[in-house]
Design an enzyme around this catalytic site. Structure first.
Site, short mmCIF file in Angstrom:
data_model
loop_
_atom_site.label_atom_id
_atom_site.label_comp_id
_atom_site.label_asym_id
_atom_site.label_seq_id
_atom_site.Cartn_x
_atom_site.Cartn_y
_atom_site.Cartn_z
N CYS A 237 -48.27 -58.80 22.83
CA CYS A 237 -49.74 -58.82 22.91
C CYS A 237 -50.30 -57.40 22.95
CB CYS A 237 -50.18 -59.60 24.14
SG CYS A 237 -51.96 -59.61 24.38
N CYS B 175 -53.19 -56.82 25.37
CA CYS B 175 -52.77 -56.71 26.77
C CYS B 175 -52.11 -55.35 27.05
CB CYS B 175 -51.76 -57.79 27.14
SG CYS B 175 -52.17 -59.41 26.50
N ASP B 176 -51.24 -54.91 26.15
CA ASP B 176 -50.34 -53.81 26.49
C ASP B 176 -50.55 -52.51 25.71
OD1 ASP B 176 -49.12 -55.53 28.30
OD2 ASP B 176 -47.72 -56.30 26.80
#
Ligand code: NAP
Length: 310
Positions: A133, A136-137
């Site tokens: 993701c 997200c990261d």
């Protein structure tokens, strides 16, 4: 047999949030945790985009807190899988192996899983330089060299997004043509930070012993040439699979297996609701899954008031 007001299937952000809302509405929900307790967040490390945690929170801890919140208001949680269901008659029936449970409403929150390459190193490095993701990261990869695997829209979108942080993004694709839509391809081709490595598969990811990503082993499928490429991050973007096999033939699914919801969270069977990643193939975020879980609980409550008031 006691007919429950509500059974919730799944214990990720969507299922547990549905449980919090349903329990606070006195529906005494019964929740099946399923095979991946806590859902996909239980496989991640630091989560920095969930509101309310300015310093971030570890994925498993976030899910443990959400579970405690659901328990506090009277959710009954079973560490069991639903193995079969029958939504063709009311009350609805679900089984965990041979054990039968009945309920007036059902909320499906079984989520989805990222398709993985199937390498042993993948599991060990997930959350330690390997991610599924970018939203997200990506932030953790400032100034670093990254490899993105895949040739679809997700891979193009993630690669383009990651160039905001990374010094260089190398897209490794197993063919010499992308599957992605033309517009997404063009955007990626124009981006000077993105390079393409064609006809190539990732054969291994190093280095689980160091608990971080240091390089990938690549194999050209046309020439069989094997090379090693240094990088500090790997994003696997080869698609998702909704966890909905259990519901085939019971409720309407789209051609990719996602649950079709007509109005809000209602499925094709009245009284059966669905939320989170088993429905949503666009946003796929913990916070959006939680939001849909809240909606499903409120929709189930409304359905019960109208159809099965106590
Ligand atoms: P996808 O379209 O199924 O593409 C998956 C990609 O991964 C393909 O290029 C495939 O290669 C590759 N792949 C699959 N298994 C692999 C394996 N084991 N090893 C190496 N490569 C593998 O998945 P997606 O990109 O996640 O997109 C899913 C859907 O969401 C699509 O309909 C897409 O259009 C949509 N989407 C839209 C947007 C947007 O419009 N903003 C963004 C993301 C996704 P092959 O090409 O060789 O099969």
């Amino acid at each position: 047999m006691t007919v429950r007001r509500l059974i919730i299937i799944g214990s990720g952000s969507a299922g547990l949030t549905a449980a919090i809302y349903a329990a606070r509405a006195n529906l005494s929900p019964l929740l099946f945790e399923g095979p991946l307790i806590g859902g996909q967040l239980s496989l991640t490390t630091l989560v920095e985009n969930y509101p309310g945690f300015p310093d971030g929170i570890m994925g498993p801890e976030l899910m443990e807190l959400t579970k405690r919140q659901a328990l506090r208001f009277g959710t009954e949680i079973l560490s069991k899988f639903v193995t079969r269901c029958d939504f063709s008659r009311h009350p609805f029936r679900v089984w965990s192996d041979e054990e039968l449970f009945e309920a007036e409403t059902i909320i499906i929150a079984t989520g989805a899983s990222s398709r993985m390459l199937g390498l042993p190193a993948e599991r060990q490095l997930l959350g330690h330089g390997l991610s599924t993701c970018a939203t997200c990261d990506g932030y953790f990869f400032r100034g670093k060299e990254i490899v993105v695997v895949g040739g679809g829209d997700s891979a193009m979108e993630e690669s383009t997004f990651l160039t905001k942080f990374a010094s260089k993004v190398s897209v490794v694709h197993r063919r010499d043509k992308l599957r992605a839509s033309k517009i997404m391809q063009e955007r990626a081709f124009k981006n000077p930070k993105i390079e393409f490595i064609w006809d190539t598969v990732v054969e291994d990811i190093f280095d689980p012993a160091k608990e971080k990503v240091t390089a990938v082993k690549l194999k050209n499928v046309k020439t069989d040439a094997v090379t090693e490429k240094k990088c500090e991050g790997v994003f696997v973007a080869i698609g998702h699979e909704p966890s909905t096999k259990l519901f085939q033939g019971q409720i309407e699914l789209d051609p990719k297996g996602y649950i079709v919801t007509q109005e809000k969270t209602a499925t094709s069977v009245k009284g059966v609701f669905a939320c989170g990643d088993c429905v949503d193939h666009i946003y796929k975020q913990a916070v959006t899954a939680a939001g849909m879980g809240c909606m499903a609980a409120m929709d189930a409550e409304k359905f019960l008031e109208a159809n099965a008031p106590h």
